[in-house]
Motif scaffolding. Structure first.
Motif, PDB file in Angstrom:
ATOM      1  N   ASP A   1    -133.754   1.381 -39.088  1.00  0.00           N
ATOM      2  CA  ASP A   1    -132.226   0.744 -39.199  1.00  0.00           C
ATOM      3  C   ASP A   1    -132.536  -0.685 -38.485  1.00  0.00           C
ATOM      4  N   TRP A   2    -133.174  -0.852 -37.377  1.00  0.00           N
ATOM      5  CA  TRP A   2    -133.229  -2.060 -36.451  1.00  0.00           C
ATOM      6  C   TRP A   2    -134.251  -3.025 -37.368  1.00  0.00           C
ATOM      7  N   ALA A   3    -135.005  -2.829 -37.980  1.00  0.00           N
ATOM      8  CA  ALA A   3    -135.987  -3.591 -38.842  1.00  0.00           C
ATOM      9  C   ALA A   3    -134.931  -4.166 -40.110  1.00  0.00           C
ATOM     10  N   GLY A   4    -134.000  -3.337 -40.494  1.00  0.00           N
ATOM     11  CA  GLY A   4    -133.283  -3.843 -41.714  1.00  0.00           C
ATOM     12  C   GLY A   4    -132.139  -4.687 -41.016  1.00  0.00           C
ATOM     13  N   LEU A   5    -131.809  -4.717 -39.931  1.00  0.00           N
ATOM     14  CA  LEU A   5    -130.432  -5.438 -39.587  1.00  0.00           C
ATOM     15  C   LEU A   5    -130.890  -7.025 -39.612  1.00  0.00           C
ATOM     16  N   ASP A   6    -130.058  -7.917 -39.834  1.00  0.00           N
ATOM     17  CA  ASP A   6    -130.021  -9.385 -39.726  1.00  0.00           C
ATOM     18  C   ASP A   6    -130.003  -9.775 -38.238  1.00  0.00           C
ATOM     19  N   GLU A   7    -130.511 -10.927 -38.080  1.00  0.00           N
ATOM     20  CA  GLU A   7    -130.695 -11.316 -36.648  1.00  0.00           C
ATOM     21  C   GLU A   7    -129.265 -11.494 -36.136  1.00  0.00           C
ATOM     22  N   ALA A   8    -128.302 -11.868 -37.024  1.00  0.00           N
ATOM     23  CA  ALA A   8    -126.941 -11.898 -36.170  1.00  0.00           C
ATOM     24  C   ALA A   8    -126.200 -10.510 -36.028  1.00  0.00           C
ATOM     25  N   ALA A   9    -126.641  -9.564 -36.722  1.00  0.00           N
ATOM     26  CA  ALA A   9    -126.208  -8.433 -36.238  1.00  0.00           C
ATOM     27  C   ALA A   9    -126.971  -7.730 -35.118  1.00  0.00           C
ATOM     28  N   ARG A  10    -128.188  -7.860 -34.850  1.00  0.00           N
ATOM     29  CA  ARG A  10    -128.831  -7.454 -33.697  1.00  0.00           C
ATOM     30  C   ARG A  10    -128.177  -8.278 -32.561  1.00  0.00           C
ATOM     31  N   ASP A  11    -127.878  -9.570 -32.670  1.00  0.00           N
ATOM     32  CA  ASP A  11    -127.397 -10.133 -31.452  1.00  0.00           C
ATOM     33  C   ASP A  11    -126.176  -9.810 -30.902  1.00  0.00           C
ATOM     34  N   VAL A  12    -125.278  -8.918 -31.801  1.00  0.00           N
ATOM     35  CA  VAL A  12    -123.898  -8.645 -31.190  1.00  0.00           C
ATOM     36  C   VAL A  12    -124.117  -7.288 -30.677  1.00  0.00           C
ATOM     37  N   ILE A  13    -125.191  -6.740 -30.660  1.00  0.00           N
ATOM     38  CA  ILE A  13    -125.167  -5.370 -30.040  1.00  0.00           C
ATOM     39  C   ILE A  13    -125.389  -5.387 -28.566  1.00  0.00           C
ATOM     40  N   GLY A  14    -124.692  -4.802 -27.848  1.00  0.00           N
ATOM     41  CA  GLY A  14    -125.072  -4.842 -26.291  1.00  0.00           C
ATOM     42  C   GLY A  14    -125.665  -3.487 -25.850  1.00  0.00           C
ATOM     43  N   GLN A  15    -125.587  -2.538 -26.515  1.00  0.00           N
ATOM     44  CA  GLN A  15    -126.386  -1.434 -26.072  1.00  0.00           C
ATOM     45  C   GLN A  15    -126.900  -0.895 -27.318  1.00  0.00           C
ATOM     46  N   LEU A  16    -128.075  -0.347 -26.960  1.00  0.00           N
ATOM     47  CA  LEU A  16    -128.796   0.548 -28.153  1.00  0.00           C
ATOM     48  C   LEU A  16    -128.499   2.106 -27.920  1.00  0.00           C
ATOM     49  N   ASN A  17    -127.923   2.521 -29.050  1.00  0.00           N
ATOM     50  CA  ASN A  17    -127.747   4.246 -28.789  1.00  0.00           C
ATOM     51  C   ASN A  17    -128.638   4.938 -29.735  1.00  0.00           C
ATOM     52  N   ALA A  18    -129.525   5.858 -29.511  1.00  0.00           N
ATOM     53  CA  ALA A  18    -130.402   6.737 -30.281  1.00  0.00           C
ATOM     54  C   ALA A  18    -130.137   8.110 -29.822  1.00  0.00           C
ATOM     55  N   HIS A  19    -130.259   8.713 -30.857  1.00  0.00           N
ATOM     56  CA  HIS A  19    -129.977  10.284 -30.835  1.00  0.00           C
ATOM     57  C   HIS A  19    -131.665  10.814 -30.847  1.00  0.00           C
TER      58      HIS A  19
ATOM     59  N   GLY B   1    -111.594 -11.471 -31.373  1.00  0.00           N
ATOM     60  CA  GLY B   1    -110.191 -12.021 -31.800  1.00  0.00           C
ATOM     61  C   GLY B   1    -109.256 -11.265 -31.089  1.00  0.00           C
ATOM     62  N   GLN B   2    -109.435 -10.136 -30.321  1.00  0.00           N
ATOM     63  CA  GLN B   2    -108.337  -9.502 -29.567  1.00  0.00           C
ATOM     64  C   GLN B   2    -108.734  -9.728 -28.100  1.00  0.00           C
ATOM     65  N   GLY B   3    -109.645 -10.542 -27.842  1.00  0.00           N
ATOM     66  CA  GLY B   3    -110.060 -10.818 -26.334  1.00  0.00           C
ATOM     67  C   GLY B   3    -110.465  -9.670 -25.507  1.00  0.00           C
ATOM     68  N   ALA B   4    -111.244  -8.891 -26.124  1.00  0.00           N
ATOM     69  CA  ALA B   4    -111.639  -7.606 -25.615  1.00  0.00           C
ATOM     70  C   ALA B   4    -112.971  -7.732 -25.090  1.00  0.00           C
ATOM     71  N   ASP B   5    -113.295  -7.074 -23.876  1.00  0.00           N
ATOM     72  CA  ASP B   5    -114.734  -7.176 -23.315  1.00  0.00           C
ATOM     73  C   ASP B   5    -115.376  -6.041 -23.717  1.00  0.00           C
ATOM     74  N   THR B   6    -114.995  -5.000 -24.498  1.00  0.00           N
ATOM     75  CA  THR B   6    -115.867  -4.131 -24.844  1.00  0.00           C
ATOM     76  C   THR B   6    -117.137  -4.504 -25.847  1.00  0.00           C
ATOM     77  N   GLU B   7    -118.293  -3.992 -25.536  1.00  0.00           N
ATOM     78  CA  GLU B   7    -119.521  -4.338 -26.169  1.00  0.00           C
ATOM     79  C   GLU B   7    -119.626  -3.144 -27.403  1.00  0.00           C
ATOM     80  N   ILE B   8    -120.397  -3.622 -28.277  1.00  0.00           N
ATOM     81  CA  ILE B   8    -120.770  -3.078 -29.503  1.00  0.00           C
ATOM     82  C   ILE B   8    -122.009  -2.095 -28.999  1.00  0.00           C
ATOM     83  N   SER B   9    -121.998  -0.678 -29.486  1.00  0.00           N
ATOM     84  CA  SER B   9    -123.151  -0.102 -29.241  1.00  0.00           C
ATOM     85  C   SER B   9    -123.791   0.414 -30.675  1.00  0.00           C
ATOM     86  N   ALA B  10    -124.914   0.613 -30.825  1.00  0.00           N
ATOM     87  CA  ALA B  10    -125.631   0.871 -32.145  1.00  0.00           C
ATOM     88  C   ALA B  10    -126.873   1.121 -32.068  1.00  0.00           C
TER      89      ALA B  10
END
Length: 480
Positions: A258-276, A237-246
């Motif tokens: 967590d990954w197994a519990g996300l719905d497919e649409a939520a997985r699709d919007v993630i651009g970068q996987l962050n793990a501790h 909506g803001q026209g931003a090119d920032t990706e989502i990390s999760a």
């Protein structure tokens, strides 16, 4: 307990077989979360804070290029202070005078934004930008908690139970809007770009409860899905090119849950996987998720201290522990970046107490003229970050104490070996060509050296020597 003394001079042979034909993806670099330490040190006198920034991001320091900025939630102005020193990160909202309750937020009213908030951490955005070449700069924004008025408990430290979500139901879009507006405004004001935005932190844990002393919030996988999709919608909506990390989960096994519990649409919007990586198990499972989805993977937070070792700036055991953590993460998780939690930690002033978290220690309560104590962990970190630079490619290797990275020029490579034992090690590395065709520079961190060059010359036919209780770097170059 004292640091163990090296054994009598005796070498142990270690054979190492890198897979020269299977380089990994280009490595993006090293860095730290700013958060608490930046909140404190960004307000220090200019000489001290500039020195700290040089130590971490300067070309003659660690040469880091990644900074993770913590978007604060912020407690109510009338809340009794209870967060640990440095952890009281300000939110960017301004509550109108005389207003009470939690339903007053009107984000389209400019008077309800406070862009002068969080001066300490924002100072570090400029410090990083001016020290790191633009082509190498990577900024990420992340959130630990929504603002207090969006929470169930009214506190940014969590719900009454650490197993209950703390975002008020139906507030996903408002929280997403808050994060995205802050991200874009900080970009504008500080002339940087946040490549990624991480909306949740260590979400599916029991850590975040109201009586805790830092910002945090529990997020079930179902709520994570709602928030991730809401943030994506706000960015678009803001026209931003920032990706989502999760999901910035605390360890690999919980990340997989967590990954197994996300719905497919939520997985699709993630651009970068962050793990501790606050645990040793499951790292290859996260690696496999990244491979299967083609998503970029970061090790986005960790630090640690060896059990039973109290604060000691010169003890090698914390340095060995850090080195082994990095080697394990690089070889098993195979991330494209490695990010420490807090580079600077609060010095414990009482003798015989405190931990060895952080690379630099100072007294957070002394904001006038604190002593800056650079620990041996800092030197061990330098053994990696000064020589394995953005663009290098790590190789699979069969030794659990070694990483091998090919430099972008293709004619040289870097070996870092952690020797936690009492005997010298002679590393017999299977090179891609005859050993007589290389020159080697050795950089050692041990009880007597702090990232110092101790040898240079033609490659020794007997192998590379790693002293006991050391983190040793070898820069190996083909002879012209």
């Amino acid at each position: 307990m004292a640091e163990p003394a090296p054994a009598a001079s005796k070498a142990v042979s270690v054979e190492i077989r890198p897979r020269w034909d299977t380089p990994g993806k280009p490595f993006e670099g090293w860095g730290t979360a700013l958060a608490w330490f930046a909140n404190v040190t960004g307000k220090l006198p200019p000489a001290q804070r500039e020195h700290l920034a040089d130590l971490l991001y300067g070309a003659d320091g660690l040469g880091w290029n990644i900074a993770r900025y913590n978007i604060g939630g912020g407690n109510a102005p009338e809340a009794t202070p209870y967060l640990r020193l440095g952890a009281d990160i300000q939110g960017f909202w301004r509550r109108p005078p005389g207003v009470t309750g939690t339903d007053w937020w009107a984000p389209d009213d400019p008077a309800q934004w406070n862009w002068s908030a969080d001066a300490g951490q924002r100072w570090w955005l400029d410090a990083v930008r001016t020290r790191v070449p633009q082509k190498d700069q990577i900024f990420e924004a992340f959130s630990n908690s929504p603002p207090y008025f969006m929470t169930v408990s009214g506190l940014v430290s969590g719900n009454d139970s650490g197993l209950d979500d703390n975002l008020r139901p139906g507030y996903e879009d408002r929280f997403a809007d808050y994060l995205v507006r802050v991200t874009l405004e900080l970009e504008r004001r500080h002339h940087i770009h946040f490549r990624t935005l991480s909306p949740v932190n260590e979400p599916n844990t029991s850590y975040w409860y109201a009586a805790n002393t830092q910002e945090g919030a529990h997020w079930s996988p179902a709520t994570q899905s709602l928030v991730l999709k809401a943030v994506h919608k706000a960015l678009v909506g803001q026209g931003a090119d920032t990706e989502i990390s999760a999901m910035d989960e605390t360890n690999a096994l919980t990340f997989v849950q967590d990954w197994a519990g996300l719905d497919e649409a939520a997985r699709d919007v993630i651009g970068q996987l962050n793990a501790h990586s606050y645990d040793t198990t499951g790292k290859t499972a996260v690696r496999d998720i990244a491979r299967a989805t083609g998503k970029r993977l970061w090790m986005s937070e960790v630090d640690l201290t060896p059990p039973g070792v109290r604060q000691d700036f010169g003890d090698m055991r914390p340095a060995i522990t850090l080195g082994e953590q990095i080697v394990s993460d690089i070889n098993r998780l195979q991330p494209q970046a490695w990010v420490l939690w807090q580079a600077v930690e609060r010095e414990t002033m009482e003798a015989g107490k405190g931990s060895n978290w952080g690379l630099i220690k100072l007294d957070f309560a002394n904001t006038a003229d604190p002593a800056i104590n650079v620990t041996v962990k800092y030197a061990a970190m330098a053994n990696f970050s000064r020589y394995i630079r953005p663009g290098a490619r790590f190789l699979p290797v069969d030794d659990t104490d070694t990483v091998v990275a090919v430099r972008p020029d293709g004619n040289s490579f870097v070996v870092v070996h952690v020797n936690p034992g009492l005997y010298e090690r002679r590393l017999d590395i299977h090179f891609p060509a005859a050993k007589t065709g290389y020159r080697v520079t050795r950089i050692v961190t041990d009880k007597d050296h702090r990232g110092e060059v101790t040898a240079t010359g033609a490659l020794d036919a007997e192998g590379l020597s790693a002293p006991p209780l050391s983190v040793t770097t070898f820069i190996v170059s083909a002879q012209p």
